[in-house]
Design a protein around this motif. Structure first.
Motif, PDB file in Angstrom:
ATOM      1  N   VAL A 182       0.848  -1.205   0.000  1.00 31.70           N
ATOM      2  CA  VAL A 182       0.000   0.000   0.000  1.00 31.70           C
ATOM      3  C   VAL A 182       0.875   1.244   0.000  1.00 31.70           C
ATOM      4  CG1 VAL A 182      -1.657   1.347   1.350  1.00 31.70           C
ATOM      5  CG2 VAL A 182      -2.005  -1.106   1.070  1.00 31.70           C
ATOM      6  N   VAL A 183       1.883   1.266   0.856  1.00 36.56           N
ATOM      7  CA  VAL A 183       2.771   2.428   0.944  1.00 36.56           C
ATOM      8  C   VAL A 183       3.493   2.648  -0.387  1.00 36.56           C
ATOM      9  CG1 VAL A 183       4.833   3.337   2.081  1.00 36.56           C
ATOM     10  CG2 VAL A 183       3.046   2.272   3.440  1.00 36.56           C
ATOM     11  N   ARG A 184       3.998   1.577  -0.963  1.00 34.22           N
ATOM     12  CA  ARG A 184       4.713   1.691  -2.235  1.00 34.22           C
ATOM     13  C   ARG A 184       3.781   2.226  -3.332  1.00 34.22           C
ATOM     14  NH1 ARG A 184       5.258  -3.354  -3.920  1.00 34.22           N
ATOM     15  NH2 ARG A 184       6.476  -3.868  -2.089  1.00 34.22           N
ATOM     16  N   CYS A 185       2.570   1.714  -3.400  1.00 36.58           N
ATOM     17  CA  CYS A 185       1.612   2.143  -4.415  1.00 36.58           C
ATOM     18  C   CYS A 185       1.245   3.619  -4.226  1.00 36.58           C
ATOM     19  CB  CYS A 185       0.353   1.278  -4.354  1.00 36.58           C
ATOM     20  SG  CYS A 185      -0.880   1.729  -5.582  1.00 36.58           S
ATOM     21  N   LEU A 186       1.052   4.018  -2.990  1.00 35.85           N
ATOM     22  CA  LEU A 186       0.701   5.426  -2.736  1.00 35.85           C
ATOM     23  C   LEU A 186       1.855   6.363  -3.097  1.00 35.85           C
ATOM     24  CD1 LEU A 186      -1.301   5.141   0.597  1.00 35.85           C
ATOM     25  CD2 LEU A 186      -2.196   5.696  -1.663  1.00 35.85           C
ATOM     26  N   ARG A 187       3.076   5.919  -2.889  1.00 34.68           N
ATOM     27  CA  ARG A 187       4.217   6.759  -3.262  1.00 34.68           C
ATOM     28  C   ARG A 187       4.361   6.850  -4.781  1.00 34.68           C
ATOM     29  NH1 ARG A 187       8.294   4.798   1.446  1.00 34.68           N
ATOM     30  NH2 ARG A 187       7.499   6.220   3.028  1.00 34.68           N
ATOM     31  N   ASP A 193       1.246   9.236  -6.283  1.00 35.05           N
ATOM     32  CA  ASP A 193       0.946  10.307  -5.335  1.00 35.05           C
ATOM     33  C   ASP A 193      -0.122  11.262  -5.869  1.00 35.05           C
ATOM     34  OD1 ASP A 193       2.616  11.349  -7.266  1.00 35.05           O
ATOM     35  OD2 ASP A 193       3.635  12.711  -5.887  1.00 35.05           O
ATOM     36  N   ARG A 194      -0.302  11.342  -7.153  1.00 37.87           N
ATOM     37  CA  ARG A 194      -1.329  12.215  -7.733  1.00 37.87           C
ATOM     38  C   ARG A 194      -2.658  11.466  -7.931  1.00 37.87           C
ATOM     39  NH1 ARG A 194       1.060  16.819  -7.224  1.00 37.87           N
ATOM     40  NH2 ARG A 194       2.923  17.215  -8.422  1.00 37.87           N
ATOM     41  N   ARG A 195      -2.623  10.137  -7.903  1.00 40.02           N
ATOM     42  CA  ARG A 195      -3.822   9.324  -8.118  1.00 40.02           C
ATOM     43  C   ARG A 195      -3.891   8.205  -7.065  1.00 40.02           C
ATOM     44  NH1 ARG A 195      -2.516   7.908 -14.140  1.00 40.02           N
ATOM     45  NH2 ARG A 195      -1.635   6.253 -12.902  1.00 40.02           N
ATOM     46  N   PRO A 196      -4.176   8.546  -5.808  1.00 41.64           N
ATOM     47  CA  PRO A 196      -4.181   7.521  -4.760  1.00 41.64           C
ATOM     48  C   PRO A 196      -5.305   6.494  -4.917  1.00 41.64           C
ATOM     49  CG  PRO A 196      -4.945   9.600  -3.887  1.00 41.64           C
ATOM     50  CD  PRO A 196      -4.456   9.873  -5.276  1.00 41.64           C
ATOM     51  N   LEU A 197      -6.337   6.819  -5.685  1.00 40.20           N
ATOM     52  CA  LEU A 197      -7.424   5.862  -5.852  1.00 40.20           C
ATOM     53  C   LEU A 197      -7.022   4.671  -6.717  1.00 40.20           C
ATOM     54  CD1 LEU A 197     -10.473   8.254  -6.277  1.00 40.20           C
ATOM     55  CD2 LEU A 197      -9.748   7.018  -4.245  1.00 40.20           C
ATOM     56  N   ASP A 198      -5.901   4.767  -7.392  1.00 37.53           N
ATOM     57  CA  ASP A 198      -5.411   3.643  -8.186  1.00 37.53           C
ATOM     58  C   ASP A 198      -4.901   2.502  -7.306  1.00 37.53           C
ATOM     59  OD1 ASP A 198      -6.056   4.970 -10.471  1.00 37.53           O
ATOM     60  OD2 ASP A 198      -4.012   5.602 -10.942  1.00 37.53           O
ATOM     61  N   CYS A 199      -4.796   2.726  -6.018  1.00 35.56           N
ATOM     62  CA  CYS A 199      -4.243   1.720  -5.098  1.00 35.56           C
ATOM     63  C   CYS A 199      -5.339   0.940  -4.377  1.00 35.56           C
ATOM     64  CB  CYS A 199      -3.339   2.399  -4.073  1.00 35.56           C
ATOM     65  SG  CYS A 199      -1.959   3.265  -4.811  1.00 35.56           S
ATOM     66  N   TRP A 200      -6.512   0.891  -4.920  1.00 36.20           N
ATOM     67  CA  TRP A 200      -7.617   0.246  -4.225  1.00 36.20           C
ATOM     68  C   TRP A 200      -7.401  -1.254  -4.044  1.00 36.20           C
ATOM     69  CZ3 TRP A 200     -10.519  -3.566  -6.446  1.00 36.20           C
ATOM     70  CH2 TRP A 200     -10.417  -3.716  -7.840  1.00 36.20           C
ATOM     71  N   LYS A 201      -6.751  -1.904  -4.969  1.00 37.34           N
ATOM     72  CA  LYS A 201      -6.513  -3.349  -4.825  1.00 37.34           C
ATOM     73  C   LYS A 201      -5.597  -3.634  -3.641  1.00 37.34           C
ATOM     74  CE  LYS A 201      -7.018  -4.470  -9.707  1.00 37.34           C
ATOM     75  NZ  LYS A 201      -6.345  -4.897 -10.922  1.00 37.34           N
ATOM     76  N   GLU A 202      -4.530  -2.851  -3.520  1.00 39.18           N
ATOM     77  CA  GLU A 202      -3.592  -3.036  -2.418  1.00 39.18           C
ATOM     78  C   GLU A 202      -4.263  -2.742  -1.078  1.00 39.18           C
ATOM     79  OE1 GLU A 202      -2.947  -1.408  -5.199  1.00 39.18           O
ATOM     80  OE2 GLU A 202      -1.166  -2.317  -6.086  1.00 39.18           O
ATOM     81  N   VAL A 203      -5.108  -1.704  -1.062  1.00 38.18           N
ATOM     82  CA  VAL A 203      -5.805  -1.353   0.184  1.00 38.18           C
ATOM     83  C   VAL A 203      -6.772  -2.467   0.581  1.00 38.18           C
ATOM     84  CG1 VAL A 203      -7.454   0.278   1.211  1.00 38.18           C
ATOM     85  CG2 VAL A 203      -5.546   1.136  -0.149  1.00 38.18           C
ATOM     86  N   GLU A 204      -7.492  -3.014  -0.375  1.00 31.88           N
ATOM     87  CA  GLU A 204      -8.426  -4.102  -0.082  1.00 31.88           C
ATOM     88  C   GLU A 204      -7.687  -5.335   0.445  1.00 31.88           C
ATOM     89  OE1 GLU A 204     -11.762  -4.107   0.057  1.00 31.88           O
ATOM     90  OE2 GLU A 204     -11.574  -1.954  -0.354  1.00 31.88           O
ATOM     91  N   GLU A 205      -6.545  -5.640  -0.128  1.00 30.25           N
ATOM     92  CA  GLU A 205      -5.746  -6.775   0.348  1.00 30.25           C
ATOM     93  C   GLU A 205      -5.280  -6.530   1.788  1.00 30.25           C
ATOM     94  OE1 GLU A 205      -3.862 -10.352   0.638  1.00 30.25           O
ATOM     95  OE2 GLU A 205      -5.244  -9.688  -0.936  1.00 30.25           O
ATOM     96  N   PHE A 206      -4.843  -5.300   2.062  1.00 28.30           N
ATOM     97  CA  PHE A 206      -4.414  -4.953   3.415  1.00 28.30           C
ATOM     98  C   PHE A 206      -5.580  -5.092   4.399  1.00 28.30           C
ATOM     99  CE2 PHE A 206      -3.791  -1.659   6.723  1.00 28.30           C
ATOM    100  CZ  PHE A 206      -2.666  -2.190   7.322  1.00 28.30           C
TER     101      PHE A 206
END
Length: 159
Positions: free
Chosen positions: A119-124, A127-140
């Motif tokens: 999640v941290v890696r994806c958000l970094r 950084d301009r499109r944090p909603l693209d990390c929804w898969k990683e957030v759901e897994e977390f």
């Protein structure tokens, strides 16, 4: 055209589709002791009374439901001799002691740590499109929920 003056007659007749309203009726309505403010106050009082009546009705219904629930609980307590105040109190005390003994931080599993770093890696990276990390957030979220369930089962499962 503008030379003759309009004169007010003593008899006014207002016509509607089916009947006529005479001057006397209009005059009696205008001389009524009820003003707009009085009508507004009366309507407000009427609304308040209806609200009060409805609140009282709901309170009575709530009281009836509460009495029924109390009777049901009393009936169940009579049927189940193990369910009483002291046994419930002992269970609560035992759970509290277990939770106090487990006050150390919960060890995160390796899977949860990997999901967190993803999640941290994806958000970094996004950084301009944090909603693209929804898969990683759901897994977390899924891994944390699994870890929480395991912790609760460990604590409560023994009681």
């Amino acid at each position: 055209m503008g030379s003759s003056h309009s004169s007010l007659s003593d008899q006014h007749v207002f016509q509607s589709g089916q009947g006529q309203i005479g001057f006397n009726l209009m005059n009696s309505l205008q001389q009524s002791p009820e003003s707009d403010a009085t009508r507004k106050l009366l309507s407000s009082l009427d609304v308040q009374k209806r609200v009060t009546d409805e609140l009282q009705r709901l309170q009575n219904k709530e009281d009836q439901i509460s009495k029924a629930m109390d009777q049901q609980i009393a009936t169940e307590a009579e049927e189940d001799p193990h369910l009483n105040r002291s046994s419930v109190s002992r269970s609560i005390t035992a759970l509290s002691q277990k939770l106090n003994n487990e006050s150390r931080p919960i060890d995160q599993s390796e899977v949860v740590k990997r999901a967190e770093t993803a999640v941290v890696r994806c958000l970094r990276l996004n950084d301009r499109r944090p909603l693209d990390c929804w898969k990683e957030v759901e897994e977390f979220k899924r891994e944390v929920t699994r870890l929480e369930s395991a912790f609760v089962n460990k604590i409560v499962g023994d009681v």
